[in-house]
Write a protein that holds these residues in place. Structure first.
Motif, PDB file in Angstrom:
ATOM      1  N   THR A   1       4.413   3.287  -3.147  1.00 20.15           N
ATOM      2  CA  THR A   1       3.346   3.211  -2.079  1.00 20.15           C
ATOM      3  C   THR A   1       2.264   2.667  -2.486  1.00 20.15           C
ATOM      4  OG1 THR A   1       2.210   5.347  -3.169  1.00 20.15           O
ATOM      5  CG2 THR A   1       4.090   5.671  -1.425  1.00 20.15           C
ATOM      6  N   SER A   2       1.312   1.987  -1.448  1.00 22.56           N
ATOM      7  CA  SER A   2       0.220   1.311  -1.590  1.00 22.56           C
ATOM      8  C   SER A   2      -0.746   1.349  -0.313  1.00 22.56           C
ATOM      9  CB  SER A   2       0.571  -0.078  -1.772  1.00 22.56           C
ATOM     10  OG  SER A   2      -0.715  -0.677  -1.794  1.00 22.56           O
ATOM     11  N   PRO A   3      -2.087   1.528  -0.676  1.00 19.20           N
ATOM     12  CA  PRO A   3      -3.092   1.400   0.716  1.00 19.20           C
ATOM     13  C   PRO A   3      -2.807   0.353   1.396  1.00 19.20           C
ATOM     14  CG  PRO A   3      -4.215   1.266  -1.608  1.00 19.20           C
ATOM     15  CD  PRO A   3      -2.778   1.760  -1.877  1.00 19.20           C
ATOM     16  N   THR A   4      -2.404  -0.746   0.879  1.00 22.28           N
ATOM     17  CA  THR A   4      -2.457  -2.143   1.404  1.00 22.28           C
ATOM     18  C   THR A   4      -1.226  -2.818   1.613  1.00 22.28           C
ATOM     19  OG1 THR A   4      -3.506  -3.427  -0.287  1.00 22.28           O
ATOM     20  CG2 THR A   4      -4.869  -2.409   1.149  1.00 22.28           C
ATOM     21  N   PHE A   5      -0.854  -3.699   2.420  1.00 21.93           N
ATOM     22  CA  PHE A   5       0.362  -4.495   2.355  1.00 21.93           C
ATOM     23  C   PHE A   5       0.249  -5.699   1.214  1.00 21.93           C
ATOM     24  CE2 PHE A   5       3.363  -8.014   3.910  1.00 21.93           C
ATOM     25  CZ  PHE A   5       4.396  -7.247   4.006  1.00 21.93           C
TER      26      PHE A   5
END
Length: 357
Positions: free
Chosen positions: A21-25
């Motif tokens: 997972t990540s908050p940004t691409f």
């Protein structure tokens, strides 16, 4: 600018069986555990099935993913503008499915709300755009981990599992509507006037909920039918799945038809209960109206009898000569009073004989 959630971008790979997972691409692409097939050659079948999900995507997120995967501008526009029409569309390297789902954060309110869910299926992977409150992504990932034969996992199977989970998510609301419809049907004929008045808002609320569920399900039948027909076509598009998926899609169609028929049946029950409730209230109001008219008619007869007596007494209350006022004694008084009482008794007797009282 809208603050981003901690993990709105999530990547799943069949080889690692883990979710990154990540908050940004860009942050997701920078992860060493993520190997997104950004070129068309990398997206060809190679044994690894990948799945990228974007949770509550913003316009910037959609544009970034579209540029990375060379997604058609029409698809980008549909996802950005939250296209509400359910459909399946074909493009050169993927097919696009738009579905309406029930969001979990509205279950406590009693009447679920809907949101748009988008699926892009490539040769060996899938990209999904899930709305806020969506639980289908986590459920399907848990279902993938429980597969007895990992070889059956494919991008088309992920698409089937998502559609199947979306259709199955209507089941709890259908059961709740069934119990509520049966309870209302049992209470209609035994309810008192005050209870019947309370039933009407319940019936209206239940009919609204059932209508909303039917509306959310109605478009899915056309999408699945079109999906199955294109899978069966002899000259089908290369990105469409092989015939093995038809069996799974047929199972989803059976669930959809069963749910739709049950909701239609419950809607008929609620409609009949609503008509019976209104008829019960109408009959009760008619009886009350007849009783009130009967009482008013009796009061009117009594008032008609007493009006002449009031006229006489009111006349003698003015400055006029009263018969026998020069005579000593009470003979005239009792005589006049007796005539008035005789007049009243006579007309009460006549009214009783005529069944006016």
């Amino acid at each position: 600018m809208k603050p981003q959630a901690p993990s709105r971008f999530s990547y799943f790979s069949s080889q690692t069986q883990s979710v990154e997972t990540s908050p940004t691409f860009d942050g997701l692409l920078a992860s060493s555990a993520v190997k997104l097939p950004l070129s068309e050659e990398e997206r060809q079948p190679n044994g690894d099935v990948w799945w990228l999900d974007v949770y509550d995507a913003t316009e910037e997120d959609v544009n970034a993913v579209s540029d990375a995967f060379n997604i058609h501008p029409l698809t980008t526009e549909d996802v950005t503008l939250r296209e509400k029409r359910e459909k399946v569309e074909l493009f050169r390297t993927y097919y696009f499915i738009s579905f309406r789902i029930l969001v979990s954060d509205a279950e406590a309110a009693g009447c679920p709300s809907s949101a748009e869910f988008y699926i892009l299926v490539f040769y060996n992977g899938a990209v999904t755009f899930s709305p806020q409150g969506c639980v289908h992504v986590d459920r399907v990932r848990a279902r993938i981990r429980k597969l007895q034969d990992p070889a059956m996992l494919s991008s088309d199977w992920i698409c089937y599992a998502l559609i199947d989970d979306i259709v199955d998510s209507f089941e709890p609301f259908m059961r709740a509507a069934s119990l509520e419809a049966e309870a209302i049907e049992d209470q209609v004929f035994i309810a008192r006037v005050d209870d019947a008045k309370l039933l009407i808002p319940r019936v209206d609320s239940l009919r609204k909920k059932i209508t909303h569920l039917i509306h959310c399900l109605s478009g899915k039948g056309d999408v699945l039918n079109g999906f199955v027909k294109r899978c069966k076509a002899k000259d089908k598009h290369p990105v469409f799945p092989e015939g093995d998926l038809l069996m799974y899609l047929g199972d989803v169609q059976d669930h959809l038809v069963t749910t739709m028929s049950n909701l239609s049946h419950f809607d008929e029950i609620v409609g009949r209960s609503q008509a019976n409730c209104l008829a019960h209230l109408s009959a009760t109001n008619l009886r009350m109206s007849l009783n009130i008219n009967k009482v008013i008619s009796k009061v009117s007869v009594l008032a008609t009898i007493f009006v002449p007596m009031h006229l006489v007494t009111a006349l003698w209350g003015m400055n006029v000569e009263v018969p026998g006022q020069e005579t000593h004694g009470l003979a005239w008084f009792f005589g006049i009073f007796g005539v008035l009482m005789a007049f009243m008794v006579l007309f009460v007797f006549v009214s009783g004989r005529l069944k006016l009282l």
